[in-house]
Write a protein that holds these residues in place. Structure first.
Motif, short mmCIF file in Angstrom:
data_model
loop_
_atom_site.label_atom_id
_atom_site.label_comp_id
_atom_site.label_asym_id
_atom_site.label_seq_id
_atom_site.Cartn_x
_atom_site.Cartn_y
_atom_site.Cartn_z
N GLY A 119 1.00 -0.83 -0.14
CA GLY A 119 -0.11 0.18 0.22
C GLY A 119 0.46 1.40 -0.07
N PRO A 120 0.37 2.73 0.29
CA PRO A 120 1.46 3.50 -0.42
C PRO A 120 1.86 3.87 1.21
N THR A 121 3.40 4.62 0.63
CA THR A 121 3.94 5.02 2.27
C THR A 121 4.33 6.17 1.96
N LEU A 122 4.91 7.29 3.61
CA LEU A 122 5.36 8.62 2.79
C LEU A 122 6.78 8.23 2.67
N THR A 123 7.45 9.48 2.05
CA THR A 123 8.23 9.21 2.20
C THR A 123 9.04 10.32 1.17
N TRP A 124 10.10 10.84 1.43
CA TRP A 124 10.54 12.71 1.24
C TRP A 124 11.28 12.65 -0.10
N ARG A 125 10.75 13.57 -1.06
CA ARG A 125 11.06 13.03 -2.46
C ARG A 125 12.35 14.47 -2.88
N LEU A 126 14.33 13.90 -2.72
CA LEU A 126 14.57 14.86 -2.81
C LEU A 126 14.45 16.22 -4.54
N SER A 127 14.91 17.26 -3.74
CA SER A 127 14.51 18.81 -5.52
C SER A 127 16.57 18.69 -5.16
N PRO A 128 17.07 18.18 -6.29
CA PRO A 128 18.37 18.93 -6.70
C PRO A 128 18.80 20.85 -6.86
N THR A 129 19.13 21.01 -4.96
CA THR A 129 19.26 22.87 -4.62
C THR A 129 20.44 23.55 -5.94
N GLY A 130 21.24 22.62 -6.30
CA GLY A 130 23.05 22.66 -6.70
C GLY A 130 23.23 23.41 -5.84
N SER A 131 23.15 22.83 -4.72
CA SER A 131 23.56 23.84 -3.51
C SER A 131 24.36 22.83 -2.32
N ASP A 132 25.37 23.78 -1.94
CA ASP A 132 26.27 22.62 -0.31
C ASP A 132 25.97 23.17 0.72
N ALA A 133 25.35 24.41 0.98
CA ALA A 133 24.83 25.07 2.39
C ALA A 133 23.64 24.25 2.70
N ARG A 134 23.89 24.38 4.83
CA ARG A 134 23.15 23.97 5.30
C ARG A 134 21.84 24.25 5.36
N LEU A 135 20.53 24.23 5.49
CA LEU A 135 19.61 25.18 5.17
C LEU A 135 18.75 24.29 6.13
N ARG A 136 18.78 25.79 7.09
CA ARG A 136 17.83 25.95 8.48
C ARG A 136 16.47 26.09 8.10
N GLY A 137 17.09 27.21 7.07
CA GLY A 137 16.04 28.22 6.94
C GLY A 137 14.50 27.64 5.77
N LEU A 138 13.53 27.35 5.92
CA LEU A 138 12.48 27.14 5.39
C LEU A 138 10.86 28.02 5.25
N SER A 139 10.72 28.66 4.37
CA SER A 139 9.48 28.67 4.35
C SER A 139 8.73 28.29 2.88
N ALA A 140 7.26 27.20 3.86
CA ALA A 140 6.85 26.45 2.22
C ALA A 140 5.35 28.06 2.23
N VAL A 141 5.21 28.19 0.93
CA VAL A 141 3.99 28.96 0.60
C VAL A 141 3.25 28.27 -0.44
N SER A 142 3.98 27.17 -1.07
CA SER A 142 2.50 26.21 -2.37
C SER A 142 3.47 25.23 -2.64
N ALA A 143 2.29 24.36 -2.89
CA ALA A 143 3.21 23.25 -4.18
C ALA A 143 4.32 23.51 -4.89
N LYS A 144 3.78 25.04 -5.69
CA LYS A 144 4.86 25.29 -6.32
C LYS A 144 6.37 26.24 -5.87
N VAL A 145 5.51 26.89 -4.64
CA VAL A 145 6.82 28.07 -4.45
C VAL A 145 6.93 27.35 -3.24
N ALA A 146 8.85 27.96 -2.87
CA ALA A 146 9.37 27.24 -1.26
C ALA A 146 10.45 28.25 -1.12
N TRP A 147 11.12 28.83 -0.06
CA TRP A 147 12.17 29.51 0.08
C TRP A 147 12.78 28.74 1.03
N ALA A 148 14.55 28.64 1.16
CA ALA A 148 15.20 27.75 1.57
C ALA A 148 15.95 28.78 1.89
#
Length: 356
Positions: free
Chosen positions: A31-60
């Motif tokens: 059956g269905p399971t939860l998983t995180w799907r990685l989104s390549p950012t091209g950055s190696d920074a440690r991203l501790r700030g995150l703001s999810a605006v929508s399914a399309k828009v996010a800032w880190a």
């Protein structure tokens, strides 16, 4: 797919996650399971700030003055960092839409700064630079598009706060009269941008650690006056409450633990049903330190917690938890349309997905 179908799938999915053994990768045939799907950012920074605006828009945001933005659901990312911030740690970011965001850099003295953009990061304005040697700003949060707070570690024995009523264009120090005294060694952790959080138009909470008790402060008047309560989480120089999330003004979750012992079985999570006046331990809790937590906007009993050693979900307001991923994340946020994002070390950003 219409929203009722999405919600039904999520309920079935989450129930399956709690009923089956946890895995670091999706299982098949069960059956269905939860998983995180990685989104390549091209950055190696440690991203501790995150703001999810929508399914399309996010800032880190994160180390090396990094600010990243996506407007296509994470398929591509643009680096939109404020100029001259390569030496700064941008530990928190709060976005209102695809064009407007406020970012905070942490550190002693003038390393603590606030920046604002209204054109998607093409241009930034520095709207605050700390001039107090003993202040160290850790995080910020907004009640709405105009009113917000920024939190510093204690100055002269009390947590220092800034407030804005114009969307972060200007900031003023909140008088300390209504702030309870800090404990010896008490401070806030700048680990996930969630050491100060809000719910509704007036309520805010501060998460603390480092002292003899891990505590949560609550304000019901946008930060002018505060009450304080002890939590059930462990506290020492590297432990305490790292983040809170409130579904409404009553129901909340506090996560933390000991970041120096991320796998340690210490008291790292508590729940409240009275706005933070009292806290209780869950029946089962995440195994190890957790730095970020968020409620799902459509499923009132569902919340997600993340940390360097994995991610966990609850279906019953935090009473029971189940691990569903072993990847490292520092912070998590769900948008109003139901999209959930996570971010962390080495430029890791991911979206929550159903896998069938």
């Amino acid at each position: 797919m219409k929203r009722p179908l999405i919600l039904g799938a999520l309920v079935v999915l989450a129930a399956g996650v709690l009923a089956t053994p946890a895995t670091a990768t999706p299982t098949t045939g069960h059956g269905p399971t939860l998983t995180w799907r990685l989104s390549p950012t091209g950055s190696d920074a440690r991203l501790r700030g995150l703001s999810a605006v929508s399914a399309k828009v996010a800032w880190a945001s994160g180390s090396g003055g990094t600010v990243l933005r996506t407007t296509d659901g994470g398929r591509t990312w643009s680096r939109t960092s404020p100029p001259g911030t390569a030496a700064l740690e941008l530990r928190d970011i709060e976005a209102f839409d695809a064009r407007t965001a406020v970012a905070l850099s942490i550190g002693p003295g003038d390393q603590s700064r606030i920046f604002r953009t209204t054109d998607g990061g093409a241009n930034w304005t520095e709207t605050f630079r700390n001039g107090e040697a003993n202040a160290f700003y850790d995080c910020l949060a907004f009640f709405d598009h105009r009113r917000g707070l920024a939190l510093s570690d204690p100055v002269d024995g009390k947590f220092r706060l800034l407030s804005t009523d114009d969307g972060g264009r200007t900031w003023s120090v909140v008088p300390s009269d209504g702030v309870p005294p800090a404990l010896d060694g008490e401070f806030a952790f700048a680990a996930s941008g969630q050491c100060v959080t809000t719910s509704g138009s007036r309520d805010a909470w501060i998460a603390t650690g480092g002292g003899a008790k891990a505590r949560v402060l609550h304000s019901s008047d946008r930060g002018r006056t505060w009450t304080v309560s002890d939590t059930v989480l462990a506290s020492n120089a590297s432990a305490g409450v790292f983040a809170t999330a409130f579904r409404d003004r009553s129901h909340g979750i506090a996560v933390g633990g000991d970041y120096a012992k991320p796998d340690g079985a210490v008291d790292a999570l508590g729940t409240t049903r009275d706005g933070g006046r009292t806290w209780r331990k869950p029946s089962s809790a995440p195994k190890g330190y957790r730095s970020g937590v968020t409620w799902h906007p459509f499923l009132p009993s569902v919340a997600i917690a993340v940390g360097p050693t994995g991610s966990d979900i609850t279906l019953n307001e935090g009473r029971d938890w189940r691990a569903f991923d072993s990847g490292s994340f520092d912070t998590v946020d769900c948008a109003s349309d139901g999209a959930c994002w996570a971010a962390g070390e080495k430029g890791r950003v991911a979206t929550l997905r159903l896998v069938f």
